[in-house]
Write a protein that holds these residues in place. Structure first.
Motif, short mmCIF file in Angstrom:
data_model
loop_
_atom_site.label_atom_id
_atom_site.label_comp_id
_atom_site.label_asym_id
_atom_site.label_seq_id
_atom_site.Cartn_x
_atom_site.Cartn_y
_atom_site.Cartn_z
N ASN A 140 -16.64 -13.61 -62.48
CA ASN A 140 -17.66 -12.81 -63.16
C ASN A 140 -18.46 -13.69 -64.14
N ALA A 141 -19.35 -13.07 -64.90
CA ALA A 141 -20.29 -13.82 -65.74
C ALA A 141 -19.61 -14.54 -66.91
N ALA A 142 -18.35 -14.21 -67.19
CA ALA A 142 -17.67 -14.85 -68.32
C ALA A 142 -17.16 -16.25 -67.99
N CYS A 143 -17.33 -16.69 -66.75
CA CYS A 143 -16.83 -18.01 -66.34
C CYS A 143 -17.49 -19.13 -67.13
N ARG A 144 -16.68 -20.03 -67.69
CA ARG A 144 -17.18 -21.19 -68.44
C ARG A 144 -17.09 -22.48 -67.63
N VAL A 145 -16.66 -22.37 -66.36
CA VAL A 145 -16.49 -23.53 -65.48
C VAL A 145 -15.57 -24.56 -66.14
N CYS A 146 -14.51 -24.06 -66.80
CA CYS A 146 -13.58 -24.97 -67.49
C CYS A 146 -12.65 -25.68 -66.53
N GLY A 147 -12.41 -25.12 -65.33
CA GLY A 147 -11.57 -25.77 -64.33
C GLY A 147 -10.10 -25.44 -64.39
N ILE A 148 -9.68 -24.56 -65.31
CA ILE A 148 -8.26 -24.20 -65.40
C ILE A 148 -7.79 -23.52 -64.12
N CYS A 149 -8.64 -22.64 -63.56
CA CYS A 149 -8.26 -21.96 -62.32
C CYS A 149 -8.13 -22.94 -61.16
N VAL A 150 -8.96 -23.99 -61.16
CA VAL A 150 -8.89 -25.00 -60.10
C VAL A 150 -7.53 -25.68 -60.12
N ARG A 151 -7.08 -26.02 -61.34
CA ARG A 151 -5.81 -26.75 -61.47
C ARG A 151 -4.59 -25.84 -61.26
N SER A 152 -4.75 -24.53 -61.54
CA SER A 152 -3.59 -23.64 -61.47
C SER A 152 -3.38 -23.01 -60.10
N CYS A 153 -4.34 -23.12 -59.19
CA CYS A 153 -4.22 -22.48 -57.88
C CYS A 153 -3.19 -23.21 -57.02
N PRO A 154 -2.11 -22.55 -56.62
CA PRO A 154 -1.08 -23.23 -55.82
C PRO A 154 -1.53 -23.57 -54.40
N GLU A 155 -2.58 -22.87 -53.93
CA GLU A 155 -3.05 -23.09 -52.55
C GLU A 155 -4.28 -23.99 -52.49
N GLN A 156 -4.72 -24.48 -53.67
CA GLN A 156 -5.94 -25.31 -53.74
C GLN A 156 -7.13 -24.59 -53.08
N ALA A 157 -7.19 -23.29 -53.39
CA ALA A 157 -8.25 -22.47 -52.79
C ALA A 157 -9.47 -22.33 -53.70
N ILE A 158 -9.41 -22.96 -54.86
CA ILE A 158 -10.53 -22.86 -55.80
C ILE A 158 -11.06 -24.26 -56.06
N VAL A 159 -12.39 -24.42 -55.97
CA VAL A 159 -13.00 -25.74 -56.15
C VAL A 159 -14.19 -25.63 -57.10
N ARG A 160 -14.50 -26.72 -57.72
CA ARG A 160 -15.68 -26.83 -58.60
C ARG A 160 -16.79 -27.50 -57.81
N LEU A 161 -17.95 -26.85 -57.77
CA LEU A 161 -19.08 -27.37 -57.02
C LEU A 161 -20.24 -27.71 -57.94
N GLU A 162 -20.93 -28.79 -57.64
CA GLU A 162 -22.17 -29.14 -58.32
C GLU A 162 -23.32 -28.62 -57.47
N THR A 163 -24.09 -27.71 -58.01
CA THR A 163 -25.16 -27.08 -57.23
C THR A 163 -26.52 -27.46 -57.78
N ARG A 164 -27.50 -27.43 -56.93
CA ARG A 164 -28.87 -27.71 -57.34
C ARG A 164 -29.52 -26.41 -57.81
N VAL A 165 -30.16 -26.49 -58.96
CA VAL A 165 -30.79 -25.30 -59.54
C VAL A 165 -32.12 -25.02 -58.85
N GLU A 166 -32.27 -23.82 -58.35
CA GLU A 166 -33.54 -23.40 -57.76
C GLU A 166 -34.38 -22.71 -58.84
N SER A 167 -35.67 -22.91 -58.78
CA SER A 167 -36.55 -22.30 -59.78
C SER A 167 -36.50 -20.79 -59.66
N VAL A 168 -36.40 -20.14 -60.82
CA VAL A 168 -36.31 -18.70 -60.86
C VAL A 168 -37.69 -18.09 -60.66
N ASP A 169 -37.74 -16.86 -60.16
CA ASP A 169 -38.99 -16.12 -60.05
C ASP A 169 -39.36 -15.60 -61.45
#
Length: 395
Positions: free
Chosen positions: A36-65
């Protein structure tokens, strides 16, 4: 820009990520986690997932309308049983920015028993005043307040959000900008708006050696904080206008784990920001005892005294008496500077004063560029003479 992604083919729905998230940024729907919107992209969920099902992605920002984001929103803070004056100053600046582009100005109130202040705000030409009034908001909780303001931003989609650079505002604004993955410029001294609604946010940078112009071109809304006493409040209108919109609390406020334990009132203190007359001591003072002249002159004039940063660093005064980017912004009717060179860090926080008298023996001192009256002389000649004449007049 970074974001968190969940690989559905690997996720088993164990809920470990939700349990470990310190921000409550993961919801479980049909046994599957969703960010949800409260995500701070801190990465704690990435490290805590036992199945390695969560990843951090670097995305390109598209210009907003940008056509979907209109109007200007002001967060109007209530503190000490009154509307903080910086909110009215921001409303005045917002109206100045909005008028040429045909935009409207809105306000949002958050707290307990704040509905009465909405009626007062109706005298300042706002289109709409959103109110979040609930006992749960009786004391400041950063995440709870941020959730309320976020809720209204998503509802009305303002192009610009202005927040006062108070203790509360400096905690609230960065949380909001993080939730919208957009920029924030702190402690702006000037604001301008282009025809395409890009906000030009101007503030000193690199130790005050340059005035930086910061523009958020690809994302919305645009967040900026502005100090008290920098902008002009609008005149209070006799008639009321604008709609008062009472909104219910977002669910995330009720889920917040922070609870009030105790309250320790802070004794009220005078602030140099509220002084009508100020006498300021600067680097030109040779020893700490010479501040007595500054204090005496301020007392004779019925005002208060202040210093520049070098004197605070020497331990001659506290930070609460410092004028500058790392101190206070002032806008008195009269300010007298004594031995102040006039670095931009200082002048940008006092150049809105009605009358500026500068005393400095260096005729090329930058302080004279903003002074209305320049006295090129040794302050050790001028101050004693001013004090003597004021005492004679008082007698």
């Amino acid at each position: 820009m970074a974001k968190i992604a969940i690989l559905e083919r690997r996720c088993t729905g164990c809920g470990q990520c939700r349990a470990q998230c310190p921000f409550g940024a993961i919801d479980m729907h049909d046994g599957r986690p969703e960010m949800n919107a409260a995500c701070r992209v801190c990465g704690i969920c990435v490290r805590s997932c036992p199945e390695q099902a969560i990843v951090r992605l670097e995305t390109r920002v598209e210009s907003v309308d940008k056509s979907q984001w209109k109007d200007i929103l002001v967060f109007t803070e209530v503190s000490g049983g009154r509307l903080h004056p910086v909110g009215l100053e921001l409303i005045g600046k917002a109206q100045e920015l909005a008028q040429p582009l045909g935009l409207a100005v809105r306000a949002v109130l958050v707290g307990e028993h704040v509905s009465e202040y909405a009626e007062e705000l109706q005298h300042y030409g706002l289109r709409e005043i959103a109110v979040y009034d609930d006992p749960e908001l009786g004391y400041f909780r950063a995440d709870a307040y941020a959730s309320c303001v976020e809720d209204y931003i998503r509802f009305c989609k303002p192009s610009v959000v202005l927040v006062g650079a108070t203790s509360l505002g400096r905690s609230l604004a960065p949380r909001l900008s993080t939730r919208f993955h957009t920029g924030l410029t702190a402690d702006c001294t000037r604001l301008e708006m282009r025809e395409n609604t890009d906000l030009v946010q101007i503030r000193p940078a690199f130790g005050g050696n340059i005035m930086a112009q910061i523009v958020t071109t690809h994302t919305r809304p645009q967040f900026a904080t502005v100090r008290y006493k920098v902008m002009n409040p609008p005149p209070r209108r006799p008639d009321k206008s604008g709609t008062v919109l009472t909104r219910s609390l977002p669910r995330s406020v009720m889920d917040c784990k922070a609870r009030l334990v105790s309250v320790t009132p802070v004794p009220p203190r005078k602030s140099i920001s509220d002084a009508e007359i100020l006498v300021v001591g600067g680097r030109g003072l040779k020893k700490e005892a010479d501040l007595d002249m500054v204090r005496e002159l301020a007392t004779l004039l019925g005002g208060d005294w202040a210093t520049t940063r070098p004197l605070v660093e020497k331990g001659w005064s506290g930070n609460e008496r410092q004028i500058g980017l790392s101190g206070r912004t002032v806008r008195p009717r009269l300010i007298i500077t004594c031995g102040v060179s006039g670095a931009i860090q200082f002048t940008s926080c006092m150049n809105g004063s009605e009358h500026i008298i500068a005393i400095n023996s260096d005729r090329s001192a930058p302080i004279f560029d903003v002074a209305h009256v320049a006295i090129v002389d040794d302050l050790y000649h001028v101050l004693p003479e001013l004090i003597r004449q004021l005492k004679e007049a008082e007698a």
